[in-house]
Every structure is written in structure tokens, then in C-alpha cells.
Design an enzyme around this catalytic site. Structure first.
Site, short mmCIF file in Angstrom:
data_model
loop_
_atom_site.label_atom_id
_atom_site.label_comp_id
_atom_site.label_asym_id
_atom_site.label_seq_id
_atom_site.Cartn_x
_atom_site.Cartn_y
_atom_site.Cartn_z
N GLU A 279 13.70 -44.67 25.49
CA GLU A 279 14.69 -43.63 25.16
C GLU A 279 15.86 -43.56 26.13
O GLU A 279 16.28 -42.48 26.52
CB GLU A 279 14.00 -42.26 25.13
CG GLU A 279 12.91 -42.15 24.11
CD GLU A 279 12.14 -40.83 24.19
OE1 GLU A 279 11.82 -40.29 23.12
OE2 GLU A 279 11.87 -40.35 25.30
C1 TNX Z 1 8.46 -39.79 23.53
S1 TNX Z 1 6.73 -42.02 24.06
C2 TNX Z 1 8.57 -40.18 24.84
C3 TNX Z 1 8.23 -39.22 25.91
C4 TNX Z 1 7.83 -37.90 25.35
C5 TNX Z 1 6.94 -38.11 24.17
C6 TNX Z 1 6.36 -36.86 23.62
C7 TNX Z 1 7.83 -42.39 24.99
C8 TNX Z 1 7.78 -43.72 25.51
N1 TNX Z 1 8.77 -41.47 25.25
O1 TNX Z 1 9.30 -39.08 26.80
O2 TNX Z 1 7.15 -37.19 26.35
O3 TNX Z 1 7.70 -38.75 23.16
O4 TNX Z 1 5.44 -37.11 22.60
#
Ligand code: TNX
Length: 475
Positions: A279
Site C-alpha cells: 500500500e
Molecule cells: C491491509 S494487508 C494492510 C494493513 C492493514 C490491514 C487491515 C497489508 C499488507 N496491508 O496495513 O492493517 O489491511 O486488515
């Protein structure tokens, strides 16, 4: 309890096993080294022996009328035999005070070995901090279900949770809060090293994650010079994602990264460092690839193997990199990261959020958890197979499975238990057991029968309506 030839690693397993059995039985259970030959009647023997069919982690467990024998080719196998033995005793074995017994075992002959080498549990200690005692408890639960990787999310927007001596403000300032504005916290280097040792004694490799280049607000708030603007943002206590980025074209970014990775690598006995990489919406795509390739080289220069969330496969990967899938949906869509990773011979850790995210709500009215990947009831978490989820992959492309517990909504160990249980044992079974022979209809009965054990362990678990819990466990 007798340890053949007194091998020190086997003696260690014997002490762990006596530690589990002593409180409820009240038996002294001395550990003795045997000179060899058949152990006396009434004894429980641990023995390491050459047996190529067992591999690194397999074991045999024989319970007969005269004696109990645990054998394996490696100490890890003996440890798993001991965990299985623990589960063969009545549930009261898990209580911490002396119980009446009787301590009867079924007569069995078991040969068992895992399907996957990577059987993981992830805990995010950045969004909400968990004390070393909490983490030890969760390591114990992972060990109970024969998991062998404990992935600790140490740095994210809301907190930096590990002391870094060359950049002390990361923990002192960057670790000073958490979601909701509570006091946060961090592990000193000696606390962290003790956690790694605690995990290793349970045959679990600690995998530290320092998430970058996004999810870095805590670091950016601690050191103004890491920001492209030269100005530090305030600490962040909300739950948004995707707004922070290290400054990709400043050389100090890579000095910072190398210093941090160097300290983490020196403190971490296992071979892996997780760089996150998810992300990174505030990092331009080309910059992201440039950053990740340098990060991969830095991790390799410090003697470790990189693990990253699936986005890292957008760039060239060092050989041996592991890619953790979490969001891509298979179905052959163009350029899906798991295929890119496979093309680079990277192996995949399967953590599909809609199956393996322990922080998803069970149902609409779940008091804890998020919902972005859907609701994940106990059946959803169990009734799948990593290979059928990714039709393009072969068994050998998969390193294994990891259950992830992000902590946005968690404020205590009891909260963590509620989301992990009872989904975690099901995910652990997927990671260990062959596909053939697994079915939800049969599993739900075994899971229900397991409830007295959760009660005896004091675990706060979700009483899913999908599971026929014994009436006395619902009181
Ligand atoms: C997505 S999963 C994210 C996290 C969040 C999570 C919550 C991932 C690699 N990144 O930053 O905590 O969703 O479900």
C-alpha cells in the site's frame, strides 16, 4: 521421562514437555538421560534417530500399554510429537493448578509430517502495542498448533516498536503512541532478543517486519530529515493507510534503512527480514521499484533473505525472496503479482485476506475487527486449499500459509485471542495437513471437541454458530 543418549536439544524438548504436564498432574516428572537400550516400563522416552521419511519436522508417537515413545530425526520433530502428546491428554492438562486426573492416553501409533515449510502467524504490534508477556503468550499458541514462523509487524504509521540505537528517536518518540492515542510502547533490544530466543526454544523463527517505503509515518515524524520537505509530520493515531512515504531520492533514506536493517539483522537469529512494501500509494510507481531493489540489496548485504508483501514483485527480486500474497484475486487477471513473482522464481506465502486475515470480522455484529475483505466466519477460514485458491501455481511454488492479525481494533490480549480463536487452529491445519481427507463437516466436530481445551487455557474465543460447541463450554 527419559532422553536417549541425552542429546541437549532433545533434553530441551523434554523440559518443555514436563513444563506443560507438571502443573495439572502435580507429578515431579524428572528428566533422565538413558544409557541406551529399552527404557523401563512406565517411562516416556524421547529419541532422536536417523529416519529419512520424517524430514526436518516429522515425528513418530507411539503410546502403548507399557510406555510412550516420541521419536524424530530432528529436535523440531520431537517438539511437535510433544505438542501432539499434550493434545492427547484430557483438556484439564492445560490447567495451571493440580487437577484430579486420571491422566489417561489413547493407545496410538502416529507418523506425521507437515505439508508446508512456512506455517506462519503475524501480529501487528505497531497499530496497538503488545507487551513482551502478551507476545510470549501468542507465541505459545502458535507453537501449540505447530506453526513455525512468528511475523512481528514492528513499524507502521502509528508506531515504531523496536529500539534502534543509531536512530534512538524512532522508538522513543515514534513509539510513544498508538491508534486511539494511548501510550504505545516499544521493545528494547534485549527484550526483542529475548522474544526471538523464546520463539526459537519453541522451534519458531521470528520474522521482523519494518514496513517501507509506505506505512512510515512514525519514522518520518521522528526524523525531519527523512522527509522530502525536511519537515516532520505529527504522530498519527488514526487508521487510514497509504499516505506516508520515505523520500526515495534522498541518500539519507538508504543510510537510515541500512542502519535499521543492520541492527535488526544482528538481533534476529532467523534468516528473514520482512520489508513490508504494501500500500505505498504515496510513492510514485517507478520510485517504488527503485526503492525496493535497493532495499533488497541492503537486506542481502546484511546476510538476510527478504520477505515482502505481494507488491514487491513489481520490481526485480533477489534470488530467494519470499512474496506474501494478501489481496490479489487469482482468475488470471493481467499482471497479477503472484504470477510475476512466480516468473522470478520467488516462492509465495499465501495469506489471502478473505481466508487468512484474522482481523476480519466473523459476522456483521462482531464487536472487533474490520471488514474490507469481507466477513470471515470459521468455515471460510478453514474450508479452502492454498493451491485451489491459486490455480496457476504448483505445490512447489508455495512456501506455505500465514494467518495475519492486524491490530487496528485490538486493545488487549483478550481481543487478540477473540479474533485468532477459533480461526487460527484451522489455518494451522491447512498449513500442516494434506489436502486429502480434510473436510469442514468433520473438522467442525473436532473443533467443537477442542473447546474445553480453550477454556482450560483461559483463551477468549468466538462461539461461532457454525460449530456445535459442547453445552458445558457455553456456560
Ligand atoms: C491491509 S494487508 C494492510 C494493513 C492493514 C490491514 C487491515 C497489508 C499488507 N496491508 O496495513 O492493517 O489491511 O486488515
Amino acid at each position: 521421562m527419559v532422553v536417549e543418549r541425552g542429546d541437549p536439544a532433545a533434553v530441551g524438548v523434554a523440559h518443555r514437555l514436563t513444563g506443560w504436564l507438571r502443573p495439572a498432574t502435580g507429578y515431579p516428572l524428572p528428566v533422565l538421560a538413558s544409557p541406551g537400550g529399552e527404557a523401563p516400563a512406565g517411562s516416556l522416552t524421547l529419541s532422536l534417530q536417523l529416519d529419512e521419511t520424517l524430514g526436518e519436522e516429522g515425528y513418530r508417537l507411539a503410546v502403548g500399554p507399557e510406555r510412550v515413545t516420541l521419536s524424530a530425526a530432528q529436535p523440531a520433530g520431537l517438539f511437535y510429537a510433544a505438542q501432539t502428546l499434550r493434545q492427547l491428554f484430557p483438556p484439564a492438562i492445560e490447567r495451571t493448578s493440580v487437577q484430579p486426573g486420571p491422566w489417561v492416553l489413547p493407545v496410538v501409533a502416529i507418523m506425521d509430517r507437515p505439508r508446508f515449510a512456512w506455517r506462519g502467524f503475524m501480529l501487528d504490534v505497531a497499530r496497538h502495542f503488545f507487551t513482551p508477556a502478551d507476545v510470549r503468550r501468542l507465541i505459545d499458541y502458535a507453537a501449540l498448533y505447530k506453526l513455525n514462523r512468528f511475523h512481528l509487524g514492528l513499524a507502521n504509521d502509528q508506531g515504531w516498536r523496536l529500539e534502534i540505537r543509531s536512530w534512538p528517536r524512532l522508538a522513543e518518540y515514534g513509539g510513544s503512541t498508538e491508534i486511539g492515542g494511548g501510550p504505545g510502547g516499544y521493545y528494547t533490544q534485549s527484550e526483542y532478543a529475548a522474544l526471538a530466543a523464546y520463539a526459537a526454544e519453541r522451534f519458531i523463527t521470528l520474522v521482523p517486519e519494518i514496513d517501507a517505503p509506505g506505512h512510515t509515518n512514525a519514522a518520518l515524524a521522528s526524523y525531519a530529515e527523512l522527509n522530502c520537505s525536511g519537515e516532520a509530520p505529527p504522530l498519527y493515531t488514526g487508521i487510514e493507510v497509504g499516505f506516508s512515504s520515505l523520500c526515495i531520492h534522498k541518500e539519507i533514506t538508504y543510510r537510515f534503512l541500512s542502519d535499521v536493517i543492520g541492527e535488526v539483522a544482528a538481533l534476529t537469529p532467523g534468516p528473514y527480514i520482512h520489508i513490508g512494501g504494501d500500500e505505498a500509494h504515496a510513492t510514485p510507481p517507478d520510485d517504488y521499484v527503485y526503492f525496493m531493489e535497493r532495499a533488497g540489496a541492503i537486506i542481502q548485504a546484511h546476510g538476510k533473505r527478504m520477505v515482502g508483501w505481494e507488491e514487491v514483485a513489481r520490481g526485480r527480486l533477489e534470488p530467494g525472496t519470499l512474496v506474501q500474497q494478501w489481496k490479489s484475486v487469482p482468475a488470471g487477471s493481467a499482471g497479477i503479482p503472484d504470477l510475476q513473482a512466480a516468473a522470478q522464481n520467488a516462492r509465495i506465502i499465501a495469506s489471502p485476506a478473505w481466508r487468512a486475515y484474522l482481523d476480519m470480522k466473523y459476522a456483521d455484529d462482531s464487536p472487533l475487527g474490520l471488514q474490507w475483505a469481507g466477513l470471515v466466519e470459521v468455515r471460510d477460514a478453514y474450508d479452502w486449499d492454498p493451491l485451489s485458491e491459486y490455480p496457476a501455481m504448483a505445490e512447489g511454488d508455495l512456501a506455505g500459509v500465514e494467518a495475519c492479525l492486524w491490530s487496528e481494533t485490538l486493545r488487549s490480549l483478550a481481543d487478540a485471542e477473540f479474533l485468532a480463536f477459533p480461526r487460527l487452529p484451522g489455518l494451522a491445519e491447512i498449513a500442516w495437513s494434506p489436502r486429502e481427507g480434510r473436510s469442514w463437516g468433520e473438522y467442525r466436530l473436532r473443533l467443537a471437541a477442542h473447546a474445553p481445551r480453550f477454556n482450560a487455557l483461559g483463551i477468549n474465543y468466538y462461539r461461532s454458530p457454525q460449530v456445535p460447541w459442547p453445552a458445558e463450554t457455553l456456560l
